[in-house]
Design a protein around this motif. Structure first.
Motif, PDB file in Angstrom:
ATOM      1  N   GLY A  75       0.877  -1.195   0.007  1.00  0.00           N
ATOM      2  CA  GLY A  75       0.049  -0.021  -0.024  1.00  0.00           C
ATOM      3  C   GLY A  75       0.894   1.289  -0.005  1.00  0.00           C
ATOM      4  O   GLY A  75       0.482   2.346  -0.124  1.00  0.00           O
ATOM      5  N   SER A  76       2.067   1.336   0.143  1.00  0.00           N
ATOM      6  CA  SER A  76       2.916   2.386   0.272  1.00  0.00           C
ATOM      7  C   SER A  76       3.112   2.902  -1.391  1.00  0.00           C
ATOM      8  O   SER A  76       2.806   2.347  -2.257  1.00  0.00           O
ATOM      9  CB  SER A  76       4.329   1.893   0.854  1.00  0.00           C
ATOM     10  N   ARG A  77       3.812   3.960  -1.380  1.00  0.00           N
ATOM     11  CA  ARG A  77       4.291   4.695  -2.662  1.00  0.00           C
ATOM     12  C   ARG A  77       2.813   4.866  -3.540  1.00  0.00           C
ATOM     13  O   ARG A  77       3.267   4.444  -5.041  1.00  0.00           O
ATOM     14  CB  ARG A  77       5.408   3.915  -3.247  1.00  0.00           C
ATOM     15  N   GLU A  78       1.814   4.973  -3.006  1.00  0.00           N
ATOM     16  CA  GLU A  78       0.715   5.320  -4.015  1.00  0.00           C
ATOM     17  C   GLU A  78       0.751   6.605  -5.204  1.00  0.00           C
ATOM     18  O   GLU A  78       1.361   7.538  -4.728  1.00  0.00           O
ATOM     19  CB  GLU A  78      -0.569   5.858  -3.143  1.00  0.00           C
ATOM     20  N   LYS A  79       0.792   6.311  -6.449  1.00  0.00           N
ATOM     21  CA  LYS A  79       1.098   6.993  -7.563  1.00  0.00           C
ATOM     22  C   LYS A  79      -0.178   7.077  -8.542  1.00  0.00           C
ATOM     23  O   LYS A  79      -0.679   6.047  -9.046  1.00  0.00           O
ATOM     24  CB  LYS A  79       2.109   6.702  -8.174  1.00  0.00           C
ATOM     25  N   LEU A  80      -0.905   8.280  -8.539  1.00  0.00           N
ATOM     26  CA  LEU A  80      -1.944   8.428  -9.647  1.00  0.00           C
ATOM     27  C   LEU A  80      -1.459   8.646 -11.080  1.00  0.00           C
ATOM     28  O   LEU A  80      -0.663   9.388 -11.135  1.00  0.00           O
ATOM     29  CB  LEU A  80      -2.923   9.125  -9.071  1.00  0.00           C
ATOM     30  N   LEU A  81      -1.882   7.679 -11.800  1.00  0.00           N
ATOM     31  CA  LEU A  81      -1.505   7.852 -13.469  1.00  0.00           C
ATOM     32  C   LEU A  81      -2.465   8.704 -14.371  1.00  0.00           C
ATOM     33  O   LEU A  81      -1.914   9.162 -15.140  1.00  0.00           O
ATOM     34  CB  LEU A  81      -1.373   6.598 -13.884  1.00  0.00           C
ATOM     35  N   SER A  82      -3.613   8.903 -13.697  1.00  0.00           N
ATOM     36  CA  SER A  82      -4.571   9.792 -14.622  1.00  0.00           C
ATOM     37  C   SER A  82      -5.681  10.198 -13.801  1.00  0.00           C
ATOM     38  O   SER A  82      -5.808   9.914 -12.565  1.00  0.00           O
ATOM     39  CB  SER A  82      -5.308   8.369 -15.552  1.00  0.00           C
ATOM     40  N   ALA A  83      -6.503  10.967 -14.299  1.00  0.00           N
ATOM     41  CA  ALA A  83      -7.549  11.725 -13.647  1.00  0.00           C
ATOM     42  C   ALA A  83      -8.767  12.013 -14.923  1.00  0.00           C
ATOM     43  O   ALA A  83      -8.122  12.493 -15.896  1.00  0.00           O
ATOM     44  CB  ALA A  83      -7.071  12.864 -12.843  1.00  0.00           C
ATOM     45  N   SER A  84      -9.954  11.848 -14.691  1.00  0.00           N
ATOM     46  CA  SER A  84     -11.106  12.247 -15.363  1.00  0.00           C
ATOM     47  C   SER A  84     -12.470  12.282 -14.692  1.00  0.00           C
ATOM     48  O   SER A  84     -12.526  11.516 -13.491  1.00  0.00           O
ATOM     49  CB  SER A  84     -10.965  11.448 -16.647  1.00  0.00           C
TER      50      SER A  84
END
Lengths: 442, 166
Positions: free
Chosen positions: A374-383
């Motif tokens: 669960g660490s190092r969450e990274k979001l790659l997109s948004a819409s």
């Protein structure tokens, strides 16, 4: 009618006298690191492959084009257009004029030759490090039927990608997805199959029943999916070649969210009884099922770790939709999603290192990745609505679907690097959702 | 008396037809009782009455399946109607709005349908007269992407059909 899976003959070409001097053999080999996200793509040149007989001319041109599109599409390579080329390659075995390719700043050079013999297509290629003036690896030769010429391009692209990045490629692969047509309130949905780049679309079901969330078996010969064919959601297993399908095991109630185990022997899915969805694992051969979760919460979207020992899934047992990991035999589960908002559709990376997910926060949808703890969450997109990530065979790229808002809103498939770079739409003949990527084809 | 007989025989025909296609139907029958057009919204035994006067659906809050007081009012009406019109069975169809992931919404639709089913059973409707079906977010009734539409899509619809045994 059972189609034989295509076998590719792959031969190492004698890497002979043609290689020029080993002048720069002591320098580091040409290599592009993709771990951090490539900001400056590596420039390459791929002059049209030499047609070694008349029938090969069209294949040579088309093959080269698809090869260049594969490499460029990865976002880590940049093609130097043929208009800028100084040298022409007219003989696959003639020495390469490295200075001509160096002058246009091509760091990598791919040369190839194509010949046709009956219904067989023979493709040879070599990869050169222009600045070191040396070949990168041996030349390779692929033989297959002319019909599968696109796969030959993808095979060459995978070999080039692999030599230049040190990782396996992902181009010779397919995607199963849901083709959507018609108005938003009455969508018609069909199961569809395509090459990873959107070519060769084939429909596997008609539009009579709603079908959802298909996934490949490990060898990509079968697809498991949810269908309303019997009136309510049931999990079906379909053979891609024969199109024969069957309900998997005994499903007295609503069944959905199926996914194969890495060895292909089991399918994990949700069964819902009296409004309560729990996770079960079903033996493909015997249909025998074992219950893995037992709580009044919604427990769904299970996905195996690549070693088969764990299952990541979503549950609202803590009050909201979140991601948990448990042993593949069930038992205690540990919540791993910790940020704001809701988390769903977890999918374990084929490399085992990351979990991709859909995140809903403040009215927006995101595709993201996190480590398996669960660490190092990274979001790659948004819409307005991004949903349902699926991993490329090498765990470097994700596909998902993006649905636009409003009465005319509709879904399309996109791909994005695991670094968040190189967001691209995958062109499909209809609206498209629920993509699932195969492994590398054999 | 003649009118009632006609009505009953028509109902049987209708029920047989229904059994064959297993689909919803507009309801009602021929004849005319006491100035009320049978099958019309004013005929308390009609499906039109069930759908429009009682109301065939209840709505839910975001990501919830608990029944609001408004919802239980509607369901009380539905249950009373079913207690009087025992020839019918129902399927509760649960739906979610588009603001959720597909598989979660399938589970949420099932949970909503089940909430209605449990309430009906608690009001005395036999368990075997109430089935459930979840559509998740696959069948929105309103297609805009604002709360106006979403609030109407978060629903459980009671779909009435003739019982096989009636």
């Amino acid at each position: 009618m059972i189609k034989r899976i295509l076998t590719f003959l792959c031969t190492v070409l004698a890497s002979v006298s043609l290689m020029t001097t080993l002048a720069a053999a002591q320098s580091k080999p040409l290599r592009i690191e993709i771990t951090k996200g490539v900001i400056e793509p590596m420039p390459f040149a791929v002059p049209v492959f030499v047609a070694e007989n008349a029938a090969a001319g069209k294949y040579a041109r088309d093959l080269t084009k698809v090869l260049a599109a594969d490499l460029t599409g990865s976002g880590i390579f940049r093609e130097i257009p043929s208009a800028a080329h100084i040298s022409k390659i007219t003989n696959f075995n003639a020495p390469v004029q490295f200075s001509d390719w160096k002058a246009i700043n091509a760091q990598a050079l791919i040369t190839g030759a194509v010949s046709v013999s009956g219904d067989k297509l023979i493709v040879k290629f070599r990869l050169f490090d222009v600045f070191a003036q040396t070949a990168l690896g041996d030349g390779l030769q692929f033989v297959a039927t002319t019909k599968s010429w696109r796969r030959m391009s993808h095979k060459v692209a995978d070999a080039v990608y692999s030599r230049l990045t040190g990782e396996t490629g992902y181009f010779d692969s397919r995607v199963v997805y849901i083709a959507e047509e018609g108005p938003k309130g009455k969508r018609k949905k069909r199961l569809a199959l395509m090459d990873y780049d959107g070519a060769n679309v084939r429909y596997l079901t008609d539009a009579k029943a709603i079908v959802l969330s298909p996934r490949f078996s490990p060898n990509a010969r079968e697809v498991i999916f949810t269908s309303y064919e019997t009136g309510s959601p049931r999990v079906f297993l379909l053979n891609v070649d024969t199109l024969k399908r069957r309900i998997l095991g005994d499903q007295p109630s609503m069944a959905f969210a199926p996914r194969f185990s890495p060895d292909g022997r089991k399918v994990v899915m949700s069964l819902s009884e009296r409004g309560n969805s729990d996770i079960y694992v079903v033996d493909v051969a015997s249909g025998q099922k074992t219950r893995l979760t037992n709580s009044p919460a919604i427990e769904t979207a299970p996905s195996f770790s690549p070693d088969g020992s764990k299952i990541v899934f979503e549950s609202d047992r803590g009050g909201g939709q979140q991601i948990y990991v448990m042993s593949a035999s069930g038992g205690a589960a540990k919540r791993i999603s910790n940020g704001k908002g809701r988390y769903g559709t977890p999918v374990w990376s084929p490399r085992g290192d990351l979990i991709a997910f859909t995140k809903l926060n403040e009215g927006r949808f995101h595709i993201g990745v996190m480590r398996t703890d669960g660490s190092r969450e990274k979001l790659l997109s948004a819409s307005f609505l991004d949903e349902g990530p699926t991993w490329s065979p090498n765990g470097r790229v994700l596909m998902f679907f993006r649905e636009t808002a409003g009465a005319n809103g509709a879904p399309s498939i996109y791909s994005v690097d695991v670094t968040g770079r190189n967001l691209r739409k995958v062109n499909t003949p209809t609206f498209a959702s629920d993509p699932a990527w195969s492994g590398l084809l054999k | 008396m003649t009118n009632i007989l006609i009505k009953l025989s028509t109902m049987v025909v209708l029920a047989v037809g229904l059994t064959a296609c297993g689909d919803r139907f507009p309801g009602g029958a021929g004849g005319n009782i006491g100035g009320i057009q049978p099958g019309s919204v004013n005929d308390p035994t009609s499906l039109a009455y069930f759908q429009q006067t009682i109301g065939d659906r209840v709505l839910f809050a975001v990501d919830q399946s608990t029944l609001s007081p408004e919802a239980t009012d509607v369901l009380n009406g539905q249950a009373n109607w079913l207690l009087q019109n025992t020839q019918y069975v129902v399927t509760i169809e649960g739906h979610a709005d588009e603001q959720g992931t597909r598989e979660y919404n399938l589970a949420l639709g099932a949970r909503r349908a089940s909430a209605v089913q449990n309430y009906m059973v608690s009001r005395g409707i036999a368990d075997n007269r109430v089935k459930t079906l979840s559509w998740g977010k696959e069948r929105p009734i309103e297609i805009c992407s604002t709360e106006d539409c979403w609030s109407k899509n978060r629903r459980a619809v009671t779909v009435v059909s003739a019982s096989l045994g009636s």
